[in-house]
Design a protein around this motif. Structure first.
Motif, short mmCIF file in Angstrom:
data_model
loop_
_atom_site.label_atom_id
_atom_site.label_comp_id
_atom_site.label_asym_id
_atom_site.label_seq_id
_atom_site.Cartn_x
_atom_site.Cartn_y
_atom_site.Cartn_z
N LEU A 134 32.71 113.15 69.24
CA LEU A 134 31.68 114.02 68.67
C LEU A 134 30.29 113.53 69.06
N ILE A 170 37.69 110.44 67.25
CA ILE A 170 37.04 111.68 66.84
C ILE A 170 35.53 111.46 66.70
N GLY A 204 42.44 107.06 65.56
CA GLY A 204 42.13 108.49 65.55
C GLY A 204 40.73 108.76 65.04
N THR A 205 40.38 108.11 63.91
CA THR A 205 39.04 108.31 63.35
C THR A 205 37.98 107.88 64.35
#
Ligand SMILES: [K+]
Ligand SMILES: [K+]
Lengths: 451, 451
Positions: free
Chosen positions: A144, A140, A136-137
């Motif tokens: 971005l 993300i 997930g990190t």
């Protein structure tokens, strides 16, 4: 239920061995794919050393190129490289977290709670949980970066949308995973803030390491003051800040009038380049065109920086900033006549100190052996051999051109450095963190004279 | 009675400060004497950097020459150099023993007995006793070497008795104190066993360090088996043997066909030269003519050897073999999952481990800073800068010609390395061995991730 726990336990029992199998299998698959003619622009069979080196360089997230990524490899080849970077980066973050988790599982309940909390994995007692958060990190951060890169890359590519999307994706993955490959044959557009800044920030966050990022996010969400950060977070951030400030000062002082490094006669431009040069060497290795131009003194300085590396459980390498900090803290305690090694009102456990000393010693020996072998095989200067060995070991991704496609032996030496640089410190840390049986015999102390 | 103890106590209270005063005063006196025209063959005023460098080089028992000792200096100048070597050597052995003694005095009675016994100073509870034994050992070793050197030097000098006596005296003092100055303009006659072997043996014994020699002599007199040697003796001897064997193998393997190093096509001759090259670099630095001829790989190897250095409380420098051994033992303990650092069925105290780590780290930083400064001031290659900095710091006495009379800055950098190399590790070891107050606050432990 019982079955699931047993698989988890089996996975956690030997994370060191598991990570070796994972990286070994991936190296074989990726080398095989890159050997195929479909992977190259000229539809030729690639030499084994070049394919192997590129596979290791991508999987270890080192990123030293032996051929021009944008020109030599076809789109298929570049996709293979991109996947390698992503799986290499995810792999090391997952395994490092699993090692930490495995250690915490084996400790007593009270200690375990503390460790789990420190790692920011309070609610993640299973591998699945770790995997989810790591993944997930990454997603993300990469999405971005991808979005932020689009506008300026669109301008650079004169409105070619397909090319822009591909380059933004490649840079986004490459930056967060701290691999220095560039999809553009002309290199990184570091002069444009629209491209340079998102990459710089993404790479910098990647160097802090997964536990630090998670801890920061959790503390920010719970509105906790920086005093409540974990010791690991504090130590990583302070050491990183000192290292970056030192590098920035070094590049501005020593290389200010080096036209190879700072071509324009524009202080603002020099400042931007120095900032990039200060953050990148410890990890990312983008924009390598200027590296062979620096003075020998700067090569030595950069070698030391690369050897220190970045944060634990990050995709960057080296002995890690916390290891370096612990060594310095041991020295401070010794010089001031203290037995306890303390920082931020906390005591550093004895086991951590031993790990730091042995990781540093073993890695130093490894880099020196690699540098000597490079000198024997290529006849290069010591300073270049040290630079190249440090860059490969610490997965820095810079190169002064010691390794070349024409010298397979040098490629294999650097590949070995990268593999050990990727798995070595982690495995050492793990082997030390194994549960220790009480010493069967406790020998009496005897003094010796040192120093 | 009370008065005498109080003087002794005052002397023992600050051995670190005392040794700085001793060496500082001697450096000023010797530099002053060497500046005078009477000290040179040409009756001229010597430049300050040359006189200062020679004084520091002799007093620190380093022995890097900046001018040819036998040609540039007059007989008066050479006598000054000889006295400097003798006082420098005696000084460091005395102060090192006093530090050890001072530490032992402060420990509890039971521990004190043990420490005193280990140091071989059971009956020497006072400075006077230490001085007597250090002086006695030096005189015996130097007289023996002097007598052994006479016959062959007599032949070399074609029956010139005065010259023979002077050279034998100079070599005898220079060898036991591990200083590489030679009184003969043509250098050391290493090819003649009659000259080479006594010097080699005397220098080798000098590298073991005063406590080891004393312990060996005492054990031999009491007919104790090697098992009863102190841990310090065992560790020093084993590490020294491994280092000498490794160097011998290195020189035979890597430099066998280097005609600059081994001119004759005679295996026996090559063997003798390799033996000399294997023993000398860590300490003595005689016979420097071949050093600039070695390969870059050998320069790196020799730099590492010089950095490790020789025995504690010896006239040779470096971080000391016991320090190196302790670092390796910490690594072994860590890799095998032990918390206790043990060797020869004894546990190495925690304080000794911290001293070893901090001495190594501080000295490494010092050598790197010195090497960088040499690169900045002379523009020399990194490998030469490291070699020269290691040689000066570890009082090795070899030179690849980075420092020259024409570049005063380089002379001052090397002088600084020599002074810190002479006093640094000792002072660090002393400051750590100070009595430790119990920690006023004991902070809680917190884990961090390293490696
Ligand atoms: K990298
Ligand atoms: K010497």
């Amino acid at each position: 239920r019982i079955r699931r726990i047993s698989i988890t336990d089996r996975l956690l029992r030997h994370p060191g061995r598991l990570s070796m199998v994972y990286f070994g299998a991936l190296i074989i698959i990726v080398t095989g794919l890159l050997l195929l003619p479909i992977s190259t622009s000229d539809i030729i069979f690639t030499n084994f050393p070049i394919a192997f080196f590129t596979a290791v360089s991508a999987l270890s997230t080192c990123g030293i190129p032996v051929v021009n990524t944008g020109e030599y490899w076809s789109m298929f080849g570049q996709v293979v490289v991109l996947f390698s970077i992503q799986f290499g980066g995810l792999g090391v973050m997952t395994f490092a977290s699993m090692v930490a988790l495995g250690v915490s599982r084996r400790l007593k309940v009270s200690q375990r709670m503390l460790t789990a909390n420190e790692l920011g994995t309070t609610k993640l007692s299973e591998v699945k949980g770790v995997l989810t958060v790591v993944l997930g990190t990454s997603i993300i951060a990469e999405v971005l970066t991808f979005v932020l890169l689009l506008p300026d890359l669109f301008r650079v590519n004169h409105g070619n949308m397909g090319r822009t999307l591909w380059q933004a994706l490649f840079y986004a993955v490459s930056a967060y995973n701290n691999t220095g490959f560039t999809p553009d044959a002309t290199g990184l557009h570091v002069n444009r803030w629209g491209v340079g800044l998102p990459i710089l920030i993404s790479a910098f966050i990647g160097t802090l390491g997964f536990p630090v990022v998670l801890n920061l996010v959790q503390c920010a969400r719970r509105r906790l003051s920086p005093k409540r950060w974990t010791l690991h977070t504090k130590l990583t951030l302070v050491t990183t800040a000192v290292l970056v400030a030192t590098s920035l000062a070094w590049f501005l002082l020593v290389e200010w009038s080096n036209t190879g490094l700072f071509p324009a006669d524009d202080p603002g431009m020099k400042m931007r380049r120095a900032m990039s040069a200060a953050v990148m060497p410890r990890s990312a290795g983008f924009d390598i065109s200027w590296v062979p131009e620096v003075t020998n003194e700067t090569k030595v300085f950069m070698s030391i920086l690369m050897f220190i590396g970045a944060g634990s459980s990050s995709t960057a390498g080296g002995i890690r900033v916390t290891t370096f900090a612990v060594i310095l803290l041991i020295c401070r305690a010794a010089f001031t006549g203290h037995r306890d090694v303390t920082v931020f009102r906390r005591r550093i456990p004895r086991r951590i100190q031993m790990t730091a000393v042995s990781v540093t010693t073993a890695c130093f020996a490894l880099v020196m052996v690699g540098a000597m072998m490079l000198m024997f095989t290529t006849g290069c200067a010591f300073v270049d051999a040290v630079f190249e060995a440090c860059s490969a070991f610490s997965l820095g991704g810079y190169s002064v051109g010691v390794a070349s496609a024409g010298n397979p032996a040098s490629l294999f030496i650097l590949s070995a450095e990268m593999i050990v640089g990727r798995l070595g410190p982690l495995t050492i840390a793990y082997s030390i963190s194994r549960p220790m049986a009480p010493e069967p015999i406790r020998y009496p102390q005897e003094n010796i004279i040192v120093g």
